[in-house]
Design an enzyme around this catalytic site. Sequence first.
Site, PDB file in Angstrom:
ATOM      1  N   HIS A   1       4.970  13.538  40.834  1.00  0.00           N
ATOM      2  CA  HIS A   1       4.127  12.347  40.902  1.00  0.00           C
ATOM      3  C   HIS A   1       2.749  12.718  40.375  1.00  0.00           C
ATOM      4  O   HIS A   1       2.041  13.526  40.989  1.00  0.00           O
ATOM      5  CB  HIS A   1       4.031  11.841  42.344  1.00  0.00           C
ATOM      6  CG  HIS A   1       3.483  10.453  42.471  1.00  0.00           C
ATOM      7  ND1 HIS A   1       2.166  10.141  42.209  1.00  0.00           N
ATOM      8  CD2 HIS A   1       4.078   9.277  42.836  1.00  0.00           C
ATOM      9  CE1 HIS A   1       1.970   8.845  42.413  1.00  0.00           C
ATOM     10  NE2 HIS A   1       3.117   8.300  42.789  1.00  0.00           N
TER      11      HIS A   1
ATOM     12  N   THR B   1       1.279 -15.269  -9.292  1.00  0.00           N
ATOM     13  CA  THR B   1       2.097 -15.863  -8.240  1.00  0.00           C
ATOM     14  C   THR B   1       3.555 -15.584  -8.585  1.00  0.00           C
ATOM     15  O   THR B   1       3.941 -15.665  -9.752  1.00  0.00           O
ATOM     16  CB  THR B   1       1.849 -17.383  -8.119  1.00  0.00           C
ATOM     17  OG1 THR B   1       2.129 -18.018  -9.372  1.00  0.00           O
ATOM     18  CG2 THR B   1       0.394 -17.662  -7.746  1.00  0.00           C
ATOM     19  N   HIS B   2       4.330 -15.222  -7.583  1.00  0.00           N
ATOM     20  CA  HIS B   2       5.708 -14.777  -7.788  1.00  0.00           C
ATOM     21  C   HIS B   2       5.762 -13.534  -8.681  1.00  0.00           C
ATOM     22  O   HIS B   2       6.794 -13.255  -9.307  1.00  0.00           O
ATOM     23  CB  HIS B   2       6.592 -15.877  -8.392  1.00  0.00           C
ATOM     24  CG  HIS B   2       6.568 -17.169  -7.633  1.00  0.00           C
ATOM     25  ND1 HIS B   2       7.393 -17.411  -6.554  1.00  0.00           N
ATOM     26  CD2 HIS B   2       5.801 -18.271  -7.776  1.00  0.00           C
ATOM     27  CE1 HIS B   2       7.139 -18.620  -6.073  1.00  0.00           C
ATOM     28  NE2 HIS B   2       6.176 -19.162  -6.796  1.00  0.00           N
TER      29      HIS B   2
ATOM     30  N   SER C   1       5.507  17.685  -7.809  1.00  0.00           N
ATOM     31  CA  SER C   1       5.847  19.096  -8.006  1.00  0.00           C
ATOM     32  C   SER C   1       6.556  19.304  -9.348  1.00  0.00           C
ATOM     33  O   SER C   1       6.545  20.403  -9.892  1.00  0.00           O
ATOM     34  CB  SER C   1       6.742  19.584  -6.869  1.00  0.00           C
ATOM     35  OG  SER C   1       7.979  18.875  -6.871  1.00  0.00           O
TER      36      SER C   1
ATOM     37  N   LYS D   1       1.615  12.992 -13.061  1.00  0.00           N
ATOM     38  CA  LYS D   1       1.671  11.914 -12.075  1.00  0.00           C
ATOM     39  C   LYS D   1       0.364  11.747 -11.296  1.00  0.00           C
ATOM     40  O   LYS D   1      -0.238  12.710 -10.834  1.00  0.00           O
ATOM     41  CB  LYS D   1       2.802  12.176 -11.084  1.00  0.00           C
ATOM     42  CG  LYS D   1       4.188  12.160 -11.713  1.00  0.00           C
ATOM     43  CD  LYS D   1       4.661  10.740 -11.950  1.00  0.00           C
ATOM     44  CE  LYS D   1       5.244  10.166 -10.668  1.00  0.00           C
ATOM     45  NZ  LYS D   1       5.665   8.770 -10.853  1.00  0.00           N
ATOM     46  N   ARG D   2      -0.048  10.472 -11.160  1.00  0.00           N
ATOM     47  CA  ARG D   2      -1.178  10.080 -10.299  1.00  0.00           C
ATOM     48  C   ARG D   2      -0.640   8.962  -9.394  1.00  0.00           C
ATOM     49  O   ARG D   2      -0.681   7.781  -9.749  1.00  0.00           O
ATOM     50  CB  ARG D   2      -2.351   9.577 -11.141  1.00  0.00           C
ATOM     51  CG  ARG D   2      -2.992  10.640 -12.013  1.00  0.00           C
ATOM     52  CD  ARG D   2      -3.887  10.021 -13.084  1.00  0.00           C
ATOM     53  NE  ARG D   2      -5.011   9.281 -12.538  1.00  0.00           N
ATOM     54  CZ  ARG D   2      -6.254   9.767 -12.426  1.00  0.00           C
ATOM     55  NH1 ARG D   2      -6.518  11.011 -12.815  1.00  0.00           N
ATOM     56  NH2 ARG D   2      -7.232   9.028 -11.958  1.00  0.00           N
TER      57      ARG D   2
ATOM     58  N   GLU E   1       0.394   4.276   0.019  1.00  0.00           N
ATOM     59  CA  GLU E   1       1.766   4.343   0.540  1.00  0.00           C
ATOM     60  C   GLU E   1       1.763   4.801   1.994  1.00  0.00           C
ATOM     61  O   GLU E   1       2.561   4.319   2.811  1.00  0.00           O
ATOM     62  CB  GLU E   1       2.597   5.278  -0.333  1.00  0.00           C
ATOM     63  CG  GLU E   1       2.900   4.688  -1.691  1.00  0.00           C
ATOM     64  CD  GLU E   1       3.520   5.679  -2.665  1.00  0.00           C
ATOM     65  OE1 GLU E   1       4.033   5.225  -3.698  1.00  0.00           O
ATOM     66  OE2 GLU E   1       3.495   6.902  -2.398  1.00  0.00           O
TER      67      GLU E   1
ATOM     68  N   SER F   1       6.059   5.103  30.663  1.00  0.00           N
ATOM     69  CA  SER F   1       6.406   6.114  29.656  1.00  0.00           C
ATOM     70  C   SER F   1       6.174   5.582  28.252  1.00  0.00           C
ATOM     71  O   SER F   1       5.775   6.328  27.345  1.00  0.00           O
ATOM     72  CB  SER F   1       7.878   6.531  29.817  1.00  0.00           C
ATOM     73  OG  SER F   1       8.729   5.402  29.755  1.00  0.00           O
TER      74      SER F   1
END
Length: 436
Positions: free
Chosen positions: A68, A140-141, A263, A268-269, A275, A307
Amino acid sequence: MIARYTHPEMGRIWTDQRRYETWLLVETAAAEAMAAAGLVPAEAARDIRELGAFDIARIEEIEEQTQHDVIAFTTAVAEKVGPSARWLHFGMTSSDAIDTAQALQMREACDLILKDLDALGDATRDRAIEHRRTPMIGRTHGVHAEPMTLGLKLALWYSEIGRDIERVRRARTVINVGKISGAVGTYAHLPPSIEADVCKRLGLEPAAVASQVIQRDRHAELMSALAITAASLEKFALEIRGLQKTEIGEIEEPFAKGQKGSSAMPHKRNPIGCEQVVGLARLIRGNCQAAFENVALWHERDISHSSVERVILPDSFIALDHMLRRFTRIVSGMIVHADRMRENLHRSRGLVFSGSVLLELAKKGVSREQAYEWVQRNAMLAHAEQRDFKGLLESDTDVMRVLTKAEIERAFDLNEQFKYVDYIFDRVFQPVSAKG
């Protein structure tokens, strides 16, 4: 807890050390309130205030036996206080201390989130003003619609951040309550005046009515405010991700010197910060659902919520604090390719001004249906044959019988499209702050 994302200020609030400190604050305030009312000896309250302390290792050792946590805590504190400890936790139940103390932690965490939101609002406002008239195509869309400005897109974000601030403020008020009303909320052992005094000392409002616990609809409302704020950040981050696609290339999140994107592919950027924001928003939404589940407890209380809260409250506050800090850095440092925006705007060779041409024809008395037919046939031809839309209109005898070249030119004028940008900015950028 998601320790990797923990900023020291927010992390400290959710440590065991801070949790026990807030428990001791409540217990001390209760002893002092009872002493002021003549219910416990003044020297007992003094001893609890001056000698009250704890050792986490000792609490954990006692809890191994008692199973407790509050009994383990009060026992460990009593060992420091001495004989006066018989007045510690007098007339109280565990949730009087736990729920009242947790309100202090949540309030402190809300204050940090509001500070973060203020910083994000400032950064977003600054970039919006910088790009008030930076033209880009609205979509739009996912398809080109009509011209707009990057500043308007950011003004939209700023306005939403203001609503997030108001939601968190309201939630802070809702959870800023305490209770010292006993095992089933009847004040059987301590009068309501003690609760009122304790709450006043702690800057809380007494719950008007409670069972053994403060009701968890309050916590669900708080979690909802956090989840909606996270959803706003997800929306903003998703937009940057979309505009950073190679084929669009209008905005990039900052890419630091020495940073690596892949890697396998050195070129790549990637929008990894955005994200991450999107991913953590999913976590907070899931935690919000768990908070809804905590509202319904058996009778006057069970511990099925306990909990869950030990996970969702720290994790959600820590994650949102990280998201806000990181996205503020992204907004402040985001790379804007204004030339690419203008290039994309004109990629359709003027088709995005079709609505303006339609209205110019309607102003001259052409029925909407007829005007639509004339404009659409030229638009479809421009699209199919990759031809200049304005040139086709100027070669259309039906259109030119009604409109002058000057009127067609006006329909393609960006200044006409943006004539109310300043009005919108004046309406949006009223002072919005989490501070007051």
